[in-house]
Design a protein around this motif. Sequence first.
Motif, PDB file in Angstrom:
ATOM      1  N   GLU A   1      -7.731  19.970  21.152  1.00 48.48           N
ATOM      2  CA  GLU A   1      -6.652  20.898  20.830  1.00 48.48           C
ATOM      3  C   GLU A   1      -7.064  22.325  21.145  1.00 48.48           C
ATOM      4  O   GLU A   1      -8.148  22.763  20.786  1.00 48.48           O
ATOM      5  CB  GLU A   1      -6.259  20.786  19.359  1.00 48.48           C
ATOM      6  CG  GLU A   1      -5.089  21.700  19.013  1.00 48.48           C
ATOM      7  CD  GLU A   1      -4.487  21.415  17.649  1.00 48.48           C
ATOM      8  OE1 GLU A   1      -3.294  21.118  17.586  1.00 48.48           O
ATOM      9  OE2 GLU A   1      -5.210  21.491  16.643  1.00 48.48           O
TER      10      GLU A   1
ATOM     11  N   ALA B   1       0.408  30.561  10.605  1.00 49.60           N
ATOM     12  CA  ALA B   1      -0.627  29.647  11.097  1.00 49.60           C
ATOM     13  C   ALA B   1       0.102  28.407  11.589  1.00 49.60           C
ATOM     14  O   ALA B   1       1.182  28.059  11.095  1.00 49.60           O
ATOM     15  CB  ALA B   1      -1.590  29.303   9.978  1.00 49.60           C
ATOM     16  N   LEU B   2      -0.456  27.751  12.559  1.00 49.38           N
ATOM     17  CA  LEU B   2       0.136  26.589  13.234  1.00 49.38           C
ATOM     18  C   LEU B   2       1.214  26.980  14.235  1.00 49.38           C
ATOM     19  O   LEU B   2       1.763  26.125  14.909  1.00 49.38           O
ATOM     20  CB  LEU B   2       0.725  25.549  12.276  1.00 49.38           C
ATOM     21  CG  LEU B   2      -0.200  24.958  11.221  1.00 49.38           C
ATOM     22  CD1 LEU B   2       0.458  23.737  10.590  1.00 49.38           C
ATOM     23  CD2 LEU B   2      -1.526  24.551  11.809  1.00 49.38           C
TER      24      LEU B   2
ATOM     25  N   VAL C   1      -2.657  26.793  19.630  1.00 45.83           N
ATOM     26  CA  VAL C   1      -2.231  26.919  18.237  1.00 45.83           C
ATOM     27  C   VAL C   1      -2.994  28.085  17.632  1.00 45.83           C
ATOM     28  O   VAL C   1      -4.152  28.317  17.984  1.00 45.83           O
ATOM     29  CB  VAL C   1      -2.532  25.606  17.480  1.00 45.83           C
ATOM     30  CG1 VAL C   1      -2.411  25.798  15.981  1.00 45.83           C
ATOM     31  CG2 VAL C   1      -1.592  24.512  17.956  1.00 45.83           C
TER      32      VAL C   1
ATOM     33  N   HIS D   1      11.870  13.723  19.667  1.00 49.54           N
ATOM     34  CA  HIS D   1      12.798  13.626  18.537  1.00 49.54           C
ATOM     35  C   HIS D   1      13.773  12.460  18.732  1.00 49.54           C
ATOM     36  O   HIS D   1      14.103  11.759  17.782  1.00 49.54           O
ATOM     37  CB  HIS D   1      13.543  14.949  18.335  1.00 49.54           C
ATOM     38  CG  HIS D   1      12.697  15.981  17.645  1.00 49.54           C
ATOM     39  ND1 HIS D   1      12.391  17.196  18.200  1.00 49.54           N
ATOM     40  CD2 HIS D   1      12.059  15.959  16.454  1.00 49.54           C
ATOM     41  CE1 HIS D   1      11.608  17.883  17.372  1.00 49.54           C
ATOM     42  NE2 HIS D   1      11.388  17.147  16.313  1.00 49.54           N
TER      43      HIS D   1
ATOM     44  N   LYS E   1      -1.756  18.932  18.069  1.00 47.47           N
ATOM     45  CA  LYS E   1      -2.158  17.648  17.495  1.00 47.47           C
ATOM     46  C   LYS E   1      -1.028  17.017  16.695  1.00 47.47           C
ATOM     47  O   LYS E   1      -0.823  15.809  16.745  1.00 47.47           O
ATOM     48  CB  LYS E   1      -3.342  17.836  16.536  1.00 47.47           C
ATOM     49  CG  LYS E   1      -4.679  17.929  17.194  1.00 47.47           C
ATOM     50  CD  LYS E   1      -5.782  17.975  16.151  1.00 47.47           C
ATOM     51  CE  LYS E   1      -5.550  19.063  15.110  1.00 47.47           C
ATOM     52  NZ  LYS E   1      -6.709  19.315  14.243  1.00 47.47           N
ATOM     53  N   ILE E   2      -0.318  17.825  15.921  1.00 48.47           N
ATOM     54  CA  ILE E   2       0.719  17.223  15.074  1.00 48.47           C
ATOM     55  C   ILE E   2       1.889  16.752  15.924  1.00 48.47           C
ATOM     56  O   ILE E   2       2.535  15.772  15.598  1.00 48.47           O
ATOM     57  CB  ILE E   2       1.188  18.159  13.943  1.00 48.47           C
ATOM     58  CG1 ILE E   2       1.750  19.458  14.479  1.00 48.47           C
ATOM     59  CG2 ILE E   2       0.088  18.415  12.939  1.00 48.47           C
ATOM     60  CD1 ILE E   2       2.452  20.276  13.417  1.00 48.47           C
ATOM     61  N   GLU E   3       2.140  17.420  17.041  1.00 48.54           N
ATOM     62  CA  GLU E   3       3.205  16.950  17.930  1.00 48.54           C
ATOM     63  C   GLU E   3       2.787  15.630  18.587  1.00 48.54           C
ATOM     64  O   GLU E   3       3.611  14.721  18.765  1.00 48.54           O
ATOM     65  CB  GLU E   3       3.530  18.011  18.980  1.00 48.54           C
ATOM     66  CG  GLU E   3       4.303  19.180  18.387  1.00 48.54           C
ATOM     67  CD  GLU E   3       4.287  20.441  19.233  1.00 48.54           C
ATOM     68  OE1 GLU E   3       5.031  21.374  18.904  1.00 48.54           O
ATOM     69  OE2 GLU E   3       3.502  20.512  20.204  1.00 48.54           O
TER      70      GLU E   3
ATOM     71  N   ALA F   1       0.741  13.482  17.219  1.00 44.76           N
ATOM     72  CA  ALA F   1       0.848  12.481  16.146  1.00 44.76           C
ATOM     73  C   ALA F   1       2.297  12.028  16.001  1.00 44.76           C
ATOM     74  O   ALA F   1       2.579  10.832  15.855  1.00 44.76           O
ATOM     75  CB  ALA F   1       0.327  13.053  14.827  1.00 44.76           C
ATOM     76  N   ALA F   2       3.225  12.965  16.066  1.00 47.28           N
ATOM     77  CA  ALA F   2       4.646  12.615  15.942  1.00 47.28           C
ATOM     78  C   ALA F   2       5.057  11.684  17.081  1.00 47.28           C
ATOM     79  O   ALA F   2       5.771  10.695  16.868  1.00 47.28           O
ATOM     80  CB  ALA F   2       5.498  13.887  15.958  1.00 47.28           C
TER      81      ALA F   2
ATOM     82  N   VAL G   1       3.492   8.133  16.449  1.00 43.68           N
ATOM     83  CA  VAL G   1       4.152   7.386  15.382  1.00 43.68           C
ATOM     84  C   VAL G   1       5.545   6.970  15.843  1.00 43.68           C
ATOM     85  O   VAL G   1       5.994   5.857  15.572  1.00 43.68           O
ATOM     86  CB  VAL G   1       4.200   8.212  14.082  1.00 43.68           C
ATOM     87  CG1 VAL G   1       5.001   7.491  13.013  1.00 43.68           C
ATOM     88  CG2 VAL G   1       2.791   8.478  13.582  1.00 43.68           C
TER      89      VAL G   1
ATOM     90  N   VAL H   1      -6.149  11.576  18.925  1.00 43.27           N
ATOM     91  CA  VAL H   1      -5.338  11.643  17.708  1.00 43.27           C
ATOM     92  C   VAL H   1      -5.161  10.250  17.090  1.00 43.27           C
ATOM     93  O   VAL H   1      -5.150  10.100  15.871  1.00 43.27           O
ATOM     94  CB  VAL H   1      -3.968  12.299  18.008  1.00 43.27           C
ATOM     95  CG1 VAL H   1      -3.070  12.264  16.785  1.00 43.27           C
ATOM     96  CG2 VAL H   1      -4.166  13.733  18.467  1.00 43.27           C
TER      97      VAL H   1
ATOM     98  N   ARG I   1      -7.283   7.840  16.949  1.00 49.79           N
ATOM     99  CA  ARG I   1      -8.468   7.375  16.243  1.00 49.79           C
ATOM    100  C   ARG I   1      -8.506   7.870  14.809  1.00 49.79           C
ATOM    101  O   ARG I   1      -8.570   7.053  13.890  1.00 49.79           O
ATOM    102  CB  ARG I   1      -9.721   7.782  17.002  1.00 49.79           C
ATOM    103  CG  ARG I   1     -10.955   7.091  16.443  1.00 49.79           C
ATOM    104  CD  ARG I   1     -12.030   7.049  17.468  1.00 49.79           C
ATOM    105  NE  ARG I   1     -11.439   6.931  18.778  1.00 49.79           N
ATOM    106  CZ  ARG I   1     -11.464   7.890  19.700  1.00 49.79           C
ATOM    107  NH1 ARG I   1     -12.031   9.054  19.445  1.00 49.79           N
ATOM    108  NH2 ARG I   1     -10.922   7.692  20.874  1.00 49.79           N
ATOM    109  N   PRO I   2      -8.441   9.209  14.579  1.00 52.10           N
ATOM    110  CA  PRO I   2      -8.461   9.617  13.167  1.00 52.10           C
ATOM    111  C   PRO I   2      -7.268   9.082  12.377  1.00 52.10           C
ATOM    112  O   PRO I   2      -7.331   8.973  11.163  1.00 52.10           O
ATOM    113  CB  PRO I   2      -8.459  11.147  13.227  1.00 52.10           C
ATOM    114  CG  PRO I   2      -8.181  11.518  14.626  1.00 52.10           C
ATOM    115  CD  PRO I   2      -8.503  10.357  15.490  1.00 52.10           C
ATOM    116  N   LEU I   3      -6.196   8.716  13.060  1.00 46.61           N
ATOM    117  CA  LEU I   3      -5.040   8.135  12.356  1.00 46.61           C
ATOM    118  C   LEU I   3      -5.201   6.629  12.169  1.00 46.61           C
ATOM    119  O   LEU I   3      -4.353   6.012  11.534  1.00 46.61           O
ATOM    120  CB  LEU I   3      -3.759   8.369  13.155  1.00 46.61           C
ATOM    121  CG  LEU I   3      -3.023   9.684  12.973  1.00 46.61           C
ATOM    122  CD1 LEU I   3      -1.785   9.697  13.837  1.00 46.61           C
ATOM    123  CD2 LEU I   3      -2.648   9.890  11.512  1.00 46.61           C
TER     124      LEU I   3
END
Lengths: 503, 503
Positions: free
Chosen positions: B16, B35-36, B53, B101, B128-130, B132-133, B136, B258, B260-262
């Motif tokens: 990231e 932040a973020l 970020v 989305h 990273k969070i995108e 992850a989204a 998922v 991403v 792996r840690p999930l």
Amino acid sequence: MTKLKLRPVAIDTYKENVAYLHRGCTFYRSEGFQALSKIEIHKEEDGQPVIAVLNIVDDAGITAPGELGISEQVFAQLNLPPGTSVTVKHATPPASLDAVHDKISGEALDYEQYLKIAQDIVENRYSKIEIAAFLVGCAETGFERDEVLHLTRAMVETGDRLEWGETLVADKHCIGGIPGNRTTMLIVPIVAAHGMLMPKTSSRAITSPAGTADTMEVLANVDLLPDTLHAIVQRERGCLAWGGTARLAPVDDILIAVERPLSMDSPGQMVASILSKKVAAGSTRLLIDIPLGPTAKVRSHQGALRLRKLFEYVGDRIGLELEVVITDGSQPIGRGIGPVLETRDVMQVLERKPGAPMDLREKALQLAGRIIEFDADVRGGAGYHIARDILDSGRALAKMEAIIEAQGKKPNPPSLGRLHHVITAPGTGTVTAIDNLQMASIARLAGAPLDKGAGVDLHKKTGEHVEAGEPLYTIYAAFPADYEFALDAARQNSGYTLREAHE
Amino acid sequence: MTKLKLRPVAIDTYKENVAYLHRGCTFYRSEGFQALSKIEIHKEEDGQPVIAVLNIVDDAGITAPGELGISEQVFAQLNLPPGTSVTVKHATPPASLDAVHDKISGEALDYEQYLKIAQDIVENRYSKIEIAAFLVGCAETGFERDEVLHLTRAMVETGDRLEWGETLVADKHCIGGIPGNRTTMLIVPIVAAHGMLMPKTSSRAITSPAGTADTMEVLANVDLLPDTLHAIVQRERGCLAWGGTARLAPVDDILIAVERPLSMDSPGQMVASILSKKVAAGSTRLLIDIPLGPTAKVRSHQGALRLRKLFEYVGDRIGLELEVVITDGSQPIGRGIGPVLETRDVMQVLERKPGAPMDLREKALQLAGRIIEFDADVRGGAGYHIARDILDSGRALAKMEAIIEAQGKKPNPPSLGRLHHVITAPGTGTVTAIDNLQMASIARLAGAPLDKGAGVDLHKKTGEHVEAGEPLYTIYAAFPADYEFALDAARQNSGYTLREAHE
């Protein structure tokens, strides 16, 4: 057990705990960590550890071998002096992640599972990407309304709760998205003047150019200690305070910190977020305002109805009697957008000034009337008239002044930004639309809500006639950079749609 | 346009991009960043920006007002000297997030959408969070097999591709999870000795105690420049190299960081990950090994069949003829776990030593036989015998030695860890099970694969009789801390199940 010496690293990692480890550290070598791994930081052998995500450092000036660098969030949570020896180890994934995986595979979770997830989140055991996984797992598809209820309850359970000692504690909430929609600052004095308890705690603006807390702060102190808040509410029957001092549904704040950059706002998350905060704030009766319009958050009547039913379903089961009103969200409410300008609108209405924005006044009276009808003694339909009497008699203004005095009047309220520019109509015709999103964006670029005097003042609203060159709105800013950003945006897209008049 | 001076911050933020901005920086104030938030960093006015970020810094020693701190990843991507003035602005969310989305709302995406997502990911436009989204959203529920195909194609398209100039380029892949399963180092010399092209590029271990690249590295250099690799393959018909030097399906590496840690490993992601790498590596025929067992990745026959069909569906449509074999994954293969120990097993088989592990030999011959049958001139069923002849005649050993020489033989191969401890049987009986996960975990704690000489050497396998006190396995480590971690783990759970003999 590996011992490392704490070293604060002055980096704000927002809602995520981050720890820094030097690449040359034996602990790093031996454990074979990867970036994004999580560690447990133990103060004592038996205590509850603090969890953090690991970043690897190649500069001993930030974190040296033998040290554990910790971001500001972790430093605050550990509450230990720099140099303290702490024990670190590989963190096991939080047990509730199994439930998140079940959710991702399409299973419905029960209350116990949501509670465990909320507990792990509030104890900072989830990384940002784990929170993102949870949020996406709970997105619209397959997030049942019972699960919204479970999540709401779990978020209330994992925070503090205010108690007001009365059975009727009124509250209102707008789902947002409409600039200038500052009805709360009118409704609270009206309802409190009627004698109904309305201890309003509001948030600051997150993505909008002004929140109720930011706006009220132009006039009075909003950052109140719990005891002060209770004393004010007891005497005045209402307040307009910032809700951030109490730990109300803190999980919600952590989820929002990830939802926002993801631009996620599923109805389920919205309902859980709003209702958990209200229950935690001790409210028992709630009026919810869902603005509907082409540039509002809710854009179809069907969508508004679905959202209303979800609010009702969860509210009924969590002990919050609520009513939902669907309002006109086709354009901004009032004239001002930004804290100082919105305060001006509110005070004009309270002071019954001739030029006061009628749409703001009417909407506030409608909503206040509905809340006053929560009173068992008020006949259905009579609320509006009671609200209007309170406003027109000056009792609402007196109540507002009393609340301002009680919270602590600002001796030198901020003034409008000194830089200003008028955006004019490119032709003659009728205003047919004003884009809520664009007006909010221009006001934010101009500096609102951080600069209270920044924002946009609308001179024309939908349906009004304009001549070519006539002012549509004025942009106010305090700083040249903001001013330029806002002007650029307005020049690219004024936010106004005109239907040109035919010759 | 805000100009800031670049300042490298020696923090490794893995996959990231992170930028650091001082809280007192005017840019931070005026733009109202959180932040973020993400920013765009522009080298030139027109160039492609680098996205990062934002973390906020309160220590001018890390990043001062007027400076833009950048993590190691960003520094590498910008490739500009410290102190260079760059232009920064708020980043607009990557356009392909709309498709993410849509995916989250349950819609199926088409190839164009996956391609745009892959392009934005490879250009580091996703946080990273995108990511992850996205992952998922593509989890098991509602991720159609055509979408797995689209994603695979998109991941190939957004990276480089090796070309070998022949129509039959053989490859093999095991989905992993079985310690000691080092068949590739036997299959490549056998198949290459048969004359079939098998330019094997492997990964290093990520969560396992040894990958093929880590193990081959005990004997030879695996980090080869593309030209060298081609020259070796042309002469020897095979190689055992690390695949990381080429940019093969780089999106996959970012997603794995991403996943792996999930702890996410949905079949769809697994198939897209494996097949995109193979197509990018220029393979045309592929044998896939799915080990099945109670502690393997795939634990039911039905699950293995579902996975096989998904591999076949995507392979057939992406121009990769593949065969899937479901193998015994009930326990580790061979005796050694860890690079040095696994090399020993492989060389014992190639050298036809009397004590060489028979299970490793048999499995390698079975798989090599299936690959040799990719040859149109080989009669169905004859592959195994050809493979055995090649191995038993010493031609496989000679080929392996030639490949080692060509890649660059290690002058001083690493030796076994000097610390060692024997875990013994607590009673007399028969070994009924060996837990793959626990054995892998003990070997990793002992230091594998970073310490090549660390690991576990199994003395007993399933079905063998043991006397109380007889050795089950030996743990090897180089460092005392690792040694203790591994011993602790083995004492808590040896990984072995014994059925005690009755008197």
